[in-house]
Scaffold this motif. Structure first.
Motif, PDB file in Angstrom:
ATOM      1  N   PRO A 203       0.829  -1.208   0.000  1.00  0.00           N
ATOM      2  CA  PRO A 203       0.000   0.000   0.000  1.00  0.00           C
ATOM      3  C   PRO A 203       0.860   1.254   0.000  1.00  0.00           C
ATOM      4  CG  PRO A 203      -0.005  -1.045   2.166  1.00  0.00           C
ATOM      5  CD  PRO A 203       0.684  -1.993   1.233  1.00  0.00           C
ATOM      6  N   TYR A 204       0.380   2.260  -0.734  1.00  0.00           N
ATOM      7  CA  TYR A 204       1.116   3.519  -0.861  1.00  0.00           C
ATOM      8  C   TYR A 204       0.100   4.640  -1.025  1.00  0.00           C
ATOM      9  CZ  TYR A 204       4.614   6.891  -2.534  1.00  0.00           C
ATOM     10  OH  TYR A 204       5.440   7.982  -2.680  1.00  0.00           O
ATOM     11  N   LEU A 205       0.288   5.737  -0.309  1.00  0.00           N
ATOM     12  CA  LEU A 205      -0.708   6.813  -0.284  1.00  0.00           C
ATOM     13  C   LEU A 205      -0.049   8.170  -0.416  1.00  0.00           C
ATOM     14  CD1 LEU A 205      -3.649   7.856   0.306  1.00  0.00           C
ATOM     15  CD2 LEU A 205      -3.024   7.794   2.738  1.00  0.00           C
ATOM     16  N   ARG A 206      -0.663   9.031  -1.252  1.00  0.00           N
ATOM     17  CA  ARG A 206      -0.310  10.449  -1.324  1.00  0.00           C
ATOM     18  C   ARG A 206      -1.598  11.253  -1.132  1.00  0.00           C
ATOM     19  NH1 ARG A 206       4.048  12.031  -4.659  1.00  0.00           N
ATOM     20  NH2 ARG A 206       3.529  14.125  -3.912  1.00  0.00           N
ATOM     21  N   VAL A 207      -1.563  12.234  -0.239  1.00  0.00           N
ATOM     22  CA  VAL A 207      -2.679  13.165  -0.049  1.00  0.00           C
ATOM     23  C   VAL A 207      -2.185  14.548  -0.455  1.00  0.00           C
ATOM     24  CG1 VAL A 207      -4.348  14.146   1.552  1.00  0.00           C
ATOM     25  CG2 VAL A 207      -3.606  11.771   1.843  1.00  0.00           C
TER      26      VAL A 207
END
Length: 320
Positions: free
Chosen positions: A119-123
């Protein structure tokens, strides 16, 4: 019988969609609004995660993600006079972002699930209202659209919102922006229209599964076309170029060639990710996300079997 558009017997009305959401297709759901052909509805859309991901969220938001809360849809909206065999026209009058967006890799999903299995997230803070600040020198112009617009399917029971179908639904067509008219084949009395899944921007293909997911303000106008039957969704874009904000510096493209269109798409994407790593110093995961937001997959050739060509187009104008 001659095709016709329903004649309005009164002045069109503007309605405000109540903050009531559903998470499945189900033609037995009670309508939240009843409108006439020609009416406009104003919406306040949630993001596709139902605020499970929000400004300040970290990777734990993905690890604890509740898929049952994915795609909160406004509706269903009942259009008086709509019957199976008619067509519903939805004109996108306005869509505006609300200051933030997110993009993520979710384990087991996307075009390259075996290669991107963490999993990888950018906000993103998009309060500037004009572009996604992917990196200091990479700005992706905001072009908001709704990932999901659809009428209720004829099949009874609760059905997943994830796959698109002839009723519309999760089409993820990035050109359904302001000024576009979408046409949907009505399946049940009243049409029972629903919409949601706001996107700030997306490339054709939505490679990593997510676009720039975001809440939106929106305004849609509905027109009923009696006795006009279509077999699947159709649309008319607004006049002019399909890439007005990203075409001034041209495009760099990679290709995938072979007998399987899915593998061709994967090969074109892999080559583009390699290019973004080598030429722009992006991590492999950031390159994958950037492809999902800005790269367009196109079927360039499908008639010279046994091999076909899929191309991936990267707009060079996003690099500042």
């Amino acid at each position: 019988m001659k095709k016709s558009t329903v004649e309005m017997t009164k002045q069109p009305t503007t309605h405000y969609s109540p903050a009531k959401y559903h998470f499945v297709w189900d033609n037995s759901l009670t309508p939240t609004l009843t409108i006439e052909s020609g009416d406009t509805v104003v919406f306040d859309f949630e993001d596709g995660s139902d605020q499970q991901i929000h400004p300040g969220a970290g990777i734990e938001a993905l690890l604890n993600y509740d898929w049952k809360r994915t795609y909160p849809l406004h509706g269903p909206i009942y259009i008086n006079g709509a019957e199976p065999g008619d067509t519903l026209e939805i004109e996108v009058l306005d869509l505006r972002t609300k200051g933030w967006a997110w993009t993520a890799v979710l384990e087991g999903f996307g075009l390259l699930p075996d290669e991107f299995d963490e999993p990888y997230l950018r906000v993103f803070d998009i309060s500037n209202g004009d572009y996604i600040p992917f990196r200091e020198d990479i700005h992706i112009p905001i072009e908001p659209f709704l990932g999901i617009m659809g009428v209720a399917p004829s099949r009874k029971g609760e059905l997943s919102l994830a796959p698109p179908d002839i009723n519309g639904g999760n089409l993820d067509i990035r050109h359904l922006t302001r000024g576009t008219k979408l046409f949907l084949p009505i399946q049940v009395p009243g049409a029972l229209f629903s919409a949601g899944d706001g996107h700030a921007v997306q490339g054709d293909g939505e490679l990593c599964l997510t676009a720039a997911e975001c809440p939106l303000y929106g305004s849609l106008r509905f027109t009923l076309h009696k006795n006009k039957t279509i077999s699947s969704p159709q649309f008319i874009t607004s006049p002019g170029s399909l890439t007005p904000r990203t075409e001034e510096k041209g495009f760099f493209a990679t290709t995938g060639i072979g007998p399987d269109l899915m593998k061709c798409a994967q090969d074109a994407a892999r080559s583009m990710i390699d290019h973004l790593e080598a030429e722009y110093g992006l991590s492999r995961y950031d390159a994958y996300l950037l492809c999902s937001l800005a790269v367009d997959l196109k079927i360039s050739e499908i008639v010279d079997k046994p091999n076909y060509v899929v191309s991936a187009y990267l707009p060079l104008s996003i690099f500042k």
